[in-house]
Design a protein around this motif. Structure first.
Motif, PDB file in Angstrom:
ATOM      1  N   ALA A   1      16.233   6.174   6.832  1.00 20.25           N
ATOM      2  CA  ALA A   1      16.382   6.367   5.384  1.00 20.25           C
ATOM      3  C   ALA A   1      15.992   5.100   4.616  1.00 20.25           C
ATOM      4  O   ALA A   1      15.256   5.156   3.613  1.00 20.25           O
ATOM      5  CB  ALA A   1      17.825   6.771   5.074  1.00 20.25           C
ATOM      6  N   HIS A   2      16.473   3.933   5.068  1.00 19.31           N
ATOM      7  CA  HIS A   2      16.165   2.701   4.348  1.00 19.31           C
ATOM      8  C   HIS A   2      14.736   2.221   4.591  1.00 19.31           C
ATOM      9  O   HIS A   2      14.165   1.526   3.722  1.00 19.31           O
ATOM     10  CB  HIS A   2      17.172   1.609   4.736  1.00 19.31           C
ATOM     11  N   ASP A   3      14.177   2.603   5.758  1.00 21.60           N
ATOM     12  CA  ASP A   3      12.762   2.284   5.949  1.00 21.60           C
ATOM     13  C   ASP A   3      11.892   3.047   4.974  1.00 21.60           C
ATOM     14  O   ASP A   3      10.826   2.549   4.549  1.00 21.60           O
ATOM     15  CB  ASP A   3      12.347   2.597   7.386  1.00 21.60           C
ATOM     16  N   ARG A   4      12.302   4.238   4.600  1.00 21.24           N
ATOM     17  CA  ARG A   4      11.534   4.981   3.582  1.00 21.24           C
ATOM     18  C   ARG A   4      11.608   4.257   2.228  1.00 21.24           C
ATOM     19  O   ARG A   4      10.625   4.239   1.461  1.00 21.24           O
ATOM     20  CB  ARG A   4      12.106   6.403   3.442  1.00 21.24           C
ATOM     21  N   LEU A   5      12.796   3.645   1.960  1.00 20.28           N
ATOM     22  CA  LEU A   5      12.890   2.857   0.721  1.00 20.28           C
ATOM     23  C   LEU A   5      11.984   1.635   0.779  1.00 20.28           C
ATOM     24  O   LEU A   5      11.340   1.270  -0.217  1.00 20.28           O
ATOM     25  CB  LEU A   5      14.348   2.423   0.495  1.00 20.28           C
ATOM     26  N   LEU A   6      11.905   0.992   1.953  1.00 17.05           N
ATOM     27  CA  LEU A   6      10.973  -0.143   2.101  1.00 17.05           C
ATOM     28  C   LEU A   6       9.537   0.316   1.878  1.00 17.05           C
ATOM     29  O   LEU A   6       8.737  -0.371   1.213  1.00 17.05           O
ATOM     30  CB  LEU A   6      11.116  -0.752   3.502  1.00 17.05           C
ATOM     31  N   GLU A   7       9.187   1.457   2.438  1.00 20.60           N
ATOM     32  CA  GLU A   7       7.826   1.964   2.260  1.00 20.60           C
ATOM     33  C   GLU A   7       7.524   2.250   0.790  1.00 20.60           C
ATOM     34  O   GLU A   7       6.446   1.903   0.277  1.00 20.60           O
ATOM     35  CB  GLU A   7       7.658   3.230   3.101  1.00 20.60           C
ATOM     36  N   ALA A   8       8.510   2.862   0.100  1.00 28.57           N
ATOM     37  CA  ALA A   8       8.282   3.158  -1.327  1.00 28.57           C
ATOM     38  C   ALA A   8       8.142   1.866  -2.134  1.00 28.57           C
ATOM     39  O   ALA A   8       7.298   1.768  -3.049  1.00 28.57           O
ATOM     40  CB  ALA A   8       9.444   4.000  -1.859  1.00 28.57           C
ATOM     41  N   ALA A   9       8.954   0.848  -1.796  1.00 26.77           N
ATOM     42  CA  ALA A   9       8.850  -0.420  -2.517  1.00 26.77           C
ATOM     43  C   ALA A   9       7.505  -1.090  -2.254  1.00 26.77           C
ATOM     44  O   ALA A   9       6.882  -1.653  -3.179  1.00 26.77           O
ATOM     45  CB  ALA A   9       9.992  -1.336  -2.105  1.00 26.77           C
ATOM     46  N   ILE A  10       7.025  -1.066  -0.994  1.00 24.25           N
ATOM     47  CA  ILE A  10       5.724  -1.667  -0.669  1.00 24.25           C
ATOM     48  C   ILE A  10       4.604  -0.972  -1.438  1.00 24.25           C
ATOM     49  O   ILE A  10       3.717  -1.617  -2.011  1.00 24.25           O
ATOM     50  CB  ILE A  10       5.492  -1.616   0.859  1.00 24.25           C
ATOM     51  N   LEU A  11       4.641   0.362  -1.457  1.00 22.59           N
ATOM     52  CA  LEU A  11       3.583   1.091  -2.176  1.00 22.59           C
ATOM     53  C   LEU A  11       3.657   0.841  -3.684  1.00 22.59           C
ATOM     54  O   LEU A  11       2.629   0.718  -4.360  1.00 22.59           O
ATOM     55  CB  LEU A  11       3.713   2.588  -1.880  1.00 22.59           C
ATOM     56  N   ALA A  12       4.913   0.747  -4.229  1.00 21.18           N
ATOM     57  CA  ALA A  12       5.047   0.487  -5.664  1.00 21.18           C
ATOM     58  C   ALA A  12       4.513  -0.893  -6.020  1.00 21.18           C
ATOM     59  O   ALA A  12       3.864  -1.086  -7.069  1.00 21.18           O
ATOM     60  CB  ALA A  12       6.503   0.616  -6.082  1.00 21.18           C
ATOM     61  N   ILE A  13       4.779  -1.902  -5.141  1.00 19.65           N
ATOM     62  CA  ILE A  13       4.264  -3.248  -5.399  1.00 19.65           C
ATOM     63  C   ILE A  13       2.750  -3.275  -5.255  1.00 19.65           C
ATOM     64  O   ILE A  13       2.031  -3.900  -6.051  1.00 19.65           O
ATOM     65  CB  ILE A  13       4.939  -4.248  -4.449  1.00 19.65           C
ATOM     66  N   ALA A  14       2.227  -2.572  -4.209  1.00 14.48           N
ATOM     67  CA  ALA A  14       0.780  -2.580  -3.981  1.00 14.48           C
ATOM     68  C   ALA A  14       0.021  -1.966  -5.156  1.00 14.48           C
ATOM     69  O   ALA A  14      -1.109  -2.383  -5.487  1.00 14.48           O
ATOM     70  CB  ALA A  14       0.465  -1.834  -2.692  1.00 14.48           C
ATOM     71  N   GLU A  15       0.619  -0.997  -5.825  1.00 14.30           N
ATOM     72  CA  GLU A  15      -0.050  -0.377  -6.972  1.00 14.30           C
ATOM     73  C   GLU A  15      -0.174  -1.336  -8.156  1.00 14.30           C
ATOM     74  O   GLU A  15      -1.027  -1.149  -9.041  1.00 14.30           O
ATOM     75  CB  GLU A  15       0.722   0.873  -7.404  1.00 14.30           C
ATOM     76  N   GLN A  16       0.692  -2.372  -8.172  1.00 14.85           N
ATOM     77  CA  GLN A  16       0.654  -3.324  -9.290  1.00 14.85           C
ATOM     78  C   GLN A  16      -0.275  -4.505  -9.028  1.00 14.85           C
ATOM     79  O   GLN A  16      -0.475  -5.343  -9.918  1.00 14.85           O
ATOM     80  CB  GLN A  16       2.064  -3.838  -9.569  1.00 14.85           C
ATOM     81  N   VAL A  17      -0.838  -4.642  -7.851  1.00 15.84           N
ATOM     82  CA  VAL A  17      -1.737  -5.774  -7.534  1.00 15.84           C
ATOM     83  C   VAL A  17      -3.101  -5.518  -8.175  1.00 15.84           C
ATOM     84  O   VAL A  17      -3.672  -4.429  -8.046  1.00 15.84           O
ATOM     85  CB  VAL A  17      -1.844  -5.948  -6.011  1.00 15.84           C
ATOM     86  N   GLN A  18      -3.623  -6.550  -8.830  1.00 17.00           N
ATOM     87  CA  GLN A  18      -4.930  -6.477  -9.503  1.00 17.00           C
ATOM     88  C   GLN A  18      -5.751  -7.725  -9.167  1.00 17.00           C
ATOM     89  O   GLN A  18      -5.217  -8.717  -8.664  1.00 17.00           O
ATOM     90  CB  GLN A  18      -4.750  -6.374 -11.025  1.00 17.00           C
ATOM     91  N   TRP A  19      -7.053  -7.652  -9.514  1.00 17.55           N
ATOM     92  CA  TRP A  19      -7.971  -8.788  -9.308  1.00 17.55           C
ATOM     93  C   TRP A  19      -8.326  -9.357 -10.684  1.00 17.55           C
ATOM     94  O   TRP A  19      -8.983  -8.722 -11.474  1.00 17.55           O
ATOM     95  CB  TRP A  19      -9.227  -8.329  -8.580  1.00 17.55           C
ATOM     96  N   LEU A  20      -7.834 -10.564 -10.966  1.00 16.88           N
ATOM     97  CA  LEU A  20      -8.089 -11.222 -12.241  1.00 16.88           C
ATOM     98  C   LEU A  20      -8.469 -12.668 -11.978  1.00 16.88           C
ATOM     99  O   LEU A  20      -7.810 -13.352 -11.170  1.00 16.88           O
ATOM    100  CB  LEU A  20      -6.851 -11.178 -13.135  1.00 16.88           C
ATOM    101  N   ASP A  21      -9.531 -13.075 -12.679  1.00 17.59           N
ATOM    102  CA  ASP A  21      -9.982 -14.480 -12.601  1.00 17.59           C
ATOM    103  C   ASP A  21     -10.216 -14.904 -11.151  1.00 17.59           C
ATOM    104  O   ASP A  21      -9.750 -15.959 -10.679  1.00 17.59           O
ATOM    105  CB  ASP A  21      -8.961 -15.410 -13.251  1.00 17.59           C
TER     106      ASP A  21
END
Length: 458
Positions: A41-61
């Motif tokens: 159950a908590h590994d699914r929360l880790l997976e959701a957090a990783i995917l949520a963080i990965a969606e916020q990564v961008q390439w700037l400068d």
């Protein structure tokens, strides 16, 4: 105080031990499964957090840039208030941003493509559960790879595992209580026929030996039949005892009545010669009564199953010679030729000397009382044998087995014996595991009777 064993306690112990072992295994399995479920159950929360963080990564400068919303980490925070750590690394394992530096994928080389890794790590003294996600930047201009590493402490997992375990324990304990209750009822129901049998035996009149008649399961029915067989043997023993007592009473009553009649007749006489004649008759009757009482005592001891005298190693040769010396005077006075034939070497057996002496005495006395004029006592070495042969009238072959019964004195009842001599000899033979034989004498005249001991007698 001696603690009595209990069949109920024994059954309960042997049935509860496997149940306790099974219950322990079930609790262990429930604990393992609770931890595994909490980790999933908590590994699914880790997976959701990783995917949520990965969606916020961008390439700037010309570099990776992350603007992390608070909601990305709040999804990992539960009521247990775990500590949450995250970190962003580029493809060259350079730290970009985060609230802690976390280790990456330990596999060398790391697997190709995107994927998630879950593992337990230690940060100082704080155990953590970490998730590592290898992600490719979703930008049409660049496909840069990076790693999102998220870890949190185990408070929430342990709390969830404890809750799952408690719910499983409630189920296991409920099932265990039900199983123990059923087990107790089943044991009592299984032992109920045994209780009925015990009560039936306790309620019986101690004077009755009638067979038990009550329905029982197969195993206890075998016990009931065994008890009924024992009761049948006891009925036969009691019948024999009652017959023996009746015969003994009759045998004693007759000489006692004659003794009284002689005394009364002598009291009416005035002649001293008649008194002397009566006294001689009374003495003879007293001797017969005394001998009968001794024989009754011997027969009673031989028939007592609790009487087990100790055997000793003894020689039959001096035993036979001593018997001849003891009876020679009485036989010589009556004109009877009494002799003995023995080997030169010792004939050893394991036996009871006084019983064998009594057996020889009864055989010699029987032959003397029933008309023998020549009595020969013999000892044979192989197999060890004691025998007495006489030239009297003998016993017909059809009646020889009957003569072993107490108080049986043949068809004509001749002689002045009591009918106990051969019964006593037979009892002594059985107590020595010897075979009692009755055969015709030399040239078919008289009787040869003796005890043949086992050939391996020490």
């Amino acid at each position: 105080m001696i603690r009595r064993d209990s069949l109920y306690r024994r059954l309960l112990t042997w049935l509860l031990l496997p149940l306790l072992a099974l219950g322990g295994l079930m609790i262990l399995q429930a604990w393992v499964e609770a931890r595994r479920t909490a980790d999933r159950a908590h590994d699914r929360l880790l997976e959701a957090a990783i995917l949520a963080i990965a969606e916020q990564v961008q390439w700037l400068d010309d570099r990776l840039w992350l603007d992390l919303p608070p909601a990305a980490l709040e999804m990992l925070a539960t009521d247990a208030e775990e500590r949450v750590f995250y970190a962003l690394y580029d493809a060259e394992d350079n730290f970009i941003t985060g609230n802690a530096r976390l280790p990456g994928d330990p596999r060398d080389p790391p697997p190709e493509g995107d994927g998630l890794l879950y593992r337990d790590i230690q940060r100082g003294e704080l155990p953590l559960r970490q998730g590592v996600g290898r992600v490719r930047l979703e930008d049409w201009r660049r496909g840069e790879r990076f790693e999102v590493r998220v870890a949190h402490s185990r408070e929430g997992r342990e709390r969830l595992a404890g809750e799952l375990l408690r719910s499983s324990l409630a189920y296991i304990l409920g099932m265990a209580a039900l199983a123990v209750t059923i087990l107790l009822l089943a044991i009592r129901a299984a032992l109920a026929p045994l209780t009925r049998l015990r009560r039936a035996i306790q309620a019986r009149d101690p004077r009755t030996l009638a067979p038990l008649e009550l329905p029982l399961p197969r195993e206890l029915a075998e016990l009931r039949e065994t008890l009924n067989e024992l009761l049948a043997r006891m009925r036969r023993v009691r019948a024999n005892q009652e017959r023996f007592i009746g015969d003994a009473s009759h045998q004693l009553r007759t000489p006692l009545a004659g003794l009284t009649a002689r005394a009364e007749l002598a009291l009416r006489q005035e002649d001293p010669a008649r008194w002397r004649e009566a006294l001689e008759a009374i003495r003879a009757s007293g001797n017969r009564i005394s001998r009968l009482a001794v024989q009754l005592l011997s027969l009673t001891r031989l028939n007592n199953p609790e009487y087990h005298p100790e055997r000793v190693r003894l020689d039959l040769v001096p035993l036979a010679r001593e018997a001849v010396r003891h009876h020679w005077t009485g036989c010589h006075r009556e004109g009877i030729d009494l002799g003995v034939e023995t080997p030169e070497t010792a004939v050893m057996i394991s036996g009871i000397d006084w019983q064998l002496e009594e057996a020889l005495g009864n055989l010699i006395d029987n032959a003397r009382r029933y008309g023998a004029r020549r009595i020969t006592l013999r000892v044979h070495a192989s197999p060890p044998t004691l025998e007495v042969e006489d030239d009297g009238p003998g016993i017909p072959a059809a009646q020889r087995r009957l003569m072993l019964r107490p108080f049986h004195r043949g068809g004509d009842g001749g002689g002045d014996g009591s009918g106990l001599g051969l019964a006593i000899v037979d009892g002594i033979a059985r107590s020595h595991q010897a075979r009692l034989f009755l055969e015709d004498g030399v040239a078919g005249r008289g009787l040869r009777i003796g005890l043949r001991f086992p050939g391996d007698t020490p």
